[in-house]
Design a protein around this motif. Structure first.
Motif, PDB file in Angstrom:
ATOM      1  N   ALA A   1       0.811  -1.220   0.000  1.00  0.00           N
ATOM      2  CA  ALA A   1       0.000   0.000   0.000  1.00  0.00           C
ATOM      3  C   ALA A   1       0.843   1.268   0.000  1.00  0.00           C
ATOM      4  O   ALA A   1       0.295   2.369  -0.058  1.00  0.00           O
ATOM      5  CB  ALA A   1      -0.938  -0.001   1.207  1.00  0.00           C
ATOM      6  N   VAL A   2       2.180   1.123   0.082  1.00  0.00           N
ATOM      7  CA  VAL A   2       3.066   2.283  -0.053  1.00  0.00           C
ATOM      8  C   VAL A   2       3.379   2.547  -1.521  1.00  0.00           C
ATOM      9  O   VAL A   2       3.307   3.691  -1.994  1.00  0.00           O
ATOM     10  CB  VAL A   2       4.378   2.076   0.734  1.00  0.00           C
ATOM     11  N   VAL A   3       3.723   1.486  -2.244  1.00  0.00           N
ATOM     12  CA  VAL A   3       4.157   1.657  -3.639  1.00  0.00           C
ATOM     13  C   VAL A   3       3.112   2.401  -4.471  1.00  0.00           C
ATOM     14  O   VAL A   3       3.441   3.395  -5.137  1.00  0.00           O
ATOM     15  CB  VAL A   3       4.525   0.294  -4.262  1.00  0.00           C
TER      16      VAL A   3
ATOM     17  N   SER B   1       6.016  12.868   5.621  1.00  0.00           N
ATOM     18  CA  SER B   1       7.151  13.002   6.542  1.00  0.00           C
ATOM     19  C   SER B   1       7.992  11.730   6.540  1.00  0.00           C
ATOM     20  O   SER B   1       9.183  11.760   6.855  1.00  0.00           O
ATOM     21  CB  SER B   1       6.657  13.290   7.961  1.00  0.00           C
ATOM     22  N   TYR B   2       7.369  10.620   6.195  1.00  0.00           N
ATOM     23  CA  TYR B   2       8.060   9.335   6.078  1.00  0.00           C
ATOM     24  C   TYR B   2       7.777   8.773   4.681  1.00  0.00           C
ATOM     25  O   TYR B   2       8.455   9.111   3.730  1.00  0.00           O
ATOM     26  CB  TYR B   2       7.604   8.381   7.188  1.00  0.00           C
ATOM     27  N   GLN B   3       6.746   7.927   4.564  1.00  0.00           N
ATOM     28  CA  GLN B   3       6.284   7.442   3.265  1.00  0.00           C
ATOM     29  C   GLN B   3       4.761   7.459   3.274  1.00  0.00           C
ATOM     30  O   GLN B   3       4.146   7.085   4.277  1.00  0.00           O
ATOM     31  CB  GLN B   3       6.768   6.011   2.988  1.00  0.00           C
ATOM     32  N   VAL B   4       4.173   7.886   2.161  1.00  0.00           N
ATOM     33  CA  VAL B   4       2.715   7.896   2.079  1.00  0.00           C
ATOM     34  C   VAL B   4       2.232   6.450   2.050  1.00  0.00           C
ATOM     35  O   VAL B   4       2.726   5.626   1.276  1.00  0.00           O
ATOM     36  CB  VAL B   4       2.235   8.644   0.824  1.00  0.00           C
ATOM     37  N   TYR B   5       1.266   6.155   2.916  1.00  0.00           N
ATOM     38  CA  TYR B   5       0.811   4.776   3.084  1.00  0.00           C
ATOM     39  C   TYR B   5      -0.704   4.693   3.019  1.00  0.00           C
ATOM     40  O   TYR B   5      -1.410   5.442   3.698  1.00  0.00           O
ATOM     41  CB  TYR B   5       1.312   4.236   4.430  1.00  0.00           C
ATOM     42  N   ASN B   6      -1.190   3.803   2.174  1.00  0.00           N
ATOM     43  CA  ASN B   6      -2.599   3.426   2.084  1.00  0.00           C
ATOM     44  C   ASN B   6      -3.524   4.568   1.680  1.00  0.00           C
ATOM     45  O   ASN B   6      -4.723   4.508   1.920  1.00  0.00           O
ATOM     46  CB  ASN B   6      -3.082   2.815   3.405  1.00  0.00           C
ATOM     47  N   LYS B   7      -2.979   5.605   1.061  1.00  0.00           N
ATOM     48  CA  LYS B   7      -3.854   6.626   0.482  1.00  0.00           C
ATOM     49  C   LYS B   7      -4.436   6.104  -0.830  1.00  0.00           C
ATOM     50  O   LYS B   7      -5.479   6.565  -1.288  1.00  0.00           O
ATOM     51  CB  LYS B   7      -3.089   7.925   0.255  1.00  0.00           C
ATOM     52  N   VAL B   8      -3.710   5.156  -1.438  1.00  0.00           N
ATOM     53  CA  VAL B   8      -4.211   4.378  -2.571  1.00  0.00           C
ATOM     54  C   VAL B   8      -4.113   2.914  -2.166  1.00  0.00           C
ATOM     55  O   VAL B   8      -3.077   2.472  -1.668  1.00  0.00           O
ATOM     56  CB  VAL B   8      -3.381   4.631  -3.850  1.00  0.00           C
ATOM     57  N   GLU B   9      -5.185   2.153  -2.342  1.00  0.00           N
ATOM     58  CA  GLU B   9      -5.157   0.747  -1.958  1.00  0.00           C
ATOM     59  C   GLU B   9      -4.188  -0.034  -2.832  1.00  0.00           C
ATOM     60  O   GLU B   9      -3.852   0.378  -3.951  1.00  0.00           O
ATOM     61  CB  GLU B   9      -6.559   0.144  -2.058  1.00  0.00           C
ATOM     62  N   LYS B  10      -3.739  -1.162  -2.320  1.00  0.00           N
ATOM     63  CA  LYS B  10      -2.804  -1.985  -3.078  1.00  0.00           C
ATOM     64  C   LYS B  10      -3.432  -2.411  -4.402  1.00  0.00           C
ATOM     65  O   LYS B  10      -4.650  -2.574  -4.522  1.00  0.00           O
ATOM     66  CB  LYS B  10      -2.389  -3.212  -2.269  1.00  0.00           C
ATOM     67  N   THR B  11      -2.582  -2.580  -5.400  1.00  0.00           N
ATOM     68  CA  THR B  11      -3.012  -3.011  -6.726  1.00  0.00           C
ATOM     69  C   THR B  11      -2.262  -4.283  -7.094  1.00  0.00           C
ATOM     70  O   THR B  11      -1.256  -4.632  -6.455  1.00  0.00           O
ATOM     71  CB  THR B  11      -2.715  -1.929  -7.777  1.00  0.00           C
TER      72      THR B  11
END
Length: 378
Positions: free
Chosen positions: A305-307, A352-362
């Motif tokens: 969910a980060v990528v 501030s770190y890594q954007v996480y789960n703002k877009v669901e995994k694909t």
């Protein structure tokens, strides 16, 4: 405001000469002094006058017993003792033969330059460390336990050495806690970190660490744990942790789906989801100003969910693989930093770190993470 002068009794362990002063290494910390080095003898106790970090005078040689608290005894055989304290290894010849003692945390008592007692500390509990601050440690299955702020951390595998509490990787390390009374007085790192999970602080809508309120629901049946109490919640049941935490101060409210593919959603008070679904568990902890929310999940699942949150999944497979390796490398670095340990997290979900789960995994992000599993930049 000018600092007052205090009279203290100190056990001198070592003296280090500098250009115009001497550093007294003592059982109470390091103090600078302009007094002559020859006024002091190692392993003797003195009544001295202290102003801030300066020893400005000696009243007398003290006949009182002085204790080195929470040292790590490396060996005590025949007429020699070796121990670790405040980052240094000390060896001292003893005036009499002692019964051999097992290595471990102890208090060492000295009087008139001689060792008079070894008080071993054998009350130990084990569990993952979930968070820590200046006065408390949160331990899995035990909750929050107080410490006095002076907390030595000893690595006991390989060559015994002293570490910092920031060397304990939250949620990913086999750790033991030496206790006395109702306090943790030392930490033992028993094995290297086994990195499996990551703990992510989920920020509020306005980007702060604290939320005024929290509502949750799960896509499957879930287990709810708070302290020693566990109950079940139905699929899509609206959960309001504040109702439970009000009656259980200091505890953590944990939601864990019964199914591995279950997802947990942040909701508004009407039960409408306001986030994408989170894998793993959600922990809610009450503070003076509101609530913190932490998502713990497997590291590789986190990367799914980060990528796509950092790079569109329409990019080429090779670009997505590169993003996955960079994201994993960054995570490993942050796991060792413990920036957000007071909140029980390694990182947060923002830029501030890594954007996480703002877009669901694909399917593309999953493929990129799986294809590079375990790969990091060196």
């Amino acid at each position: 405001m000018e600092q007052s002068v205090k009279k203290e009794t100190l056990l001198v362990l070592n003296r280090m000469e500098m250009e115009d002063q001497t550093v007294l290494v003592t059982n109470q910390g390091d103090f600078y002094t302009k007094l002559q080095n020859t006024y002091f003898t190692d392993w003797m106790s003195y009544d001295v006058y202290i102003k801030e970090d300066q020893c400005i005078g000696i009243a007398q040689v003290s006949e009182q017993e002085q204790t080195i608290e929470n040292a790590y005894l490396k060996s005590c055989q025949d007429e020699k003792i070796s121990f670790l304290f405040a980052g240094a290894v000390y060896e001292k010849e003893l005036q009499e033969r002692w019964i051999s003692c097992e290595p471990g945390v102890c208090d060492l008592v000295f009087r008139d330059g001689a060792l008079t007692a070894i008080k071993t500390k054998q009350d130990i509990i084990q569990g993952q460390m979930l968070s820590y601050d200046d006065s408390e440690i949160e331990i899995e299955d035990y909750g929050r336990i107080h410490h006095n702020g002076k907390l030595p951390v000893y690595q006991t595998y390989g060559d015994v050495s002293e570490k910092s509490i920031s060397d304990v990787v939250l949620g990913n390390m086999n750790v033991a806690y030496v206790t006395a009374g109702k306090e943790v007085c030392a930490i033992l790192i028993l094995q290297p970190a086994d990195i499996k999970n990551i703990r992510v602080l989920l920020l509020s809508d306005d980007g702060t660490n604290i939320r005024s309120d929290v509502y949750l629901k799960c896509s499957t049946n879930a287990n709810i744990t708070c302290g020693d109490e566990t109950k079940s919640a139905g699929s899509e049941e609206l959960l309001h942790p504040a109702d439970t935490l009000t009656m259980a101060p200091g505890k953590t409210y944990i939601v864990k789906p019964e199914s591995e593919d279950g997802k947990i959603y942040l909701c508004n008070g009407n039960g409408t989801a306001v986030s994408n679904g989170y894998a793993g568990t959600i922990e809610v902890h009450s503070t003076e100003n509101g609530y913190t929310v932490v998502n713990e999940l497997p590291l590789e699942e986190y990367l799914y969910a980060v990528v796509p949150s950092e790079m569109p999944s329409s990019f080429s497979p090779e670009a997505l693989k590169t993003q996955a390796v960079c994201a994993r490398s960054y995570v490993y670095m942050q796991l060792m930093r413990a920036d957000l340990a007071a909140y029980g997290a390694h990182i947060n979900d923002s830029t501030s770190y890594q954007v996480y789960n703002k877009v669901e995994k694909t399917k593309e992000s999953v493929a990129a993470v799986d294809a590079t599993c375990g790969q990091v930049l060196t």
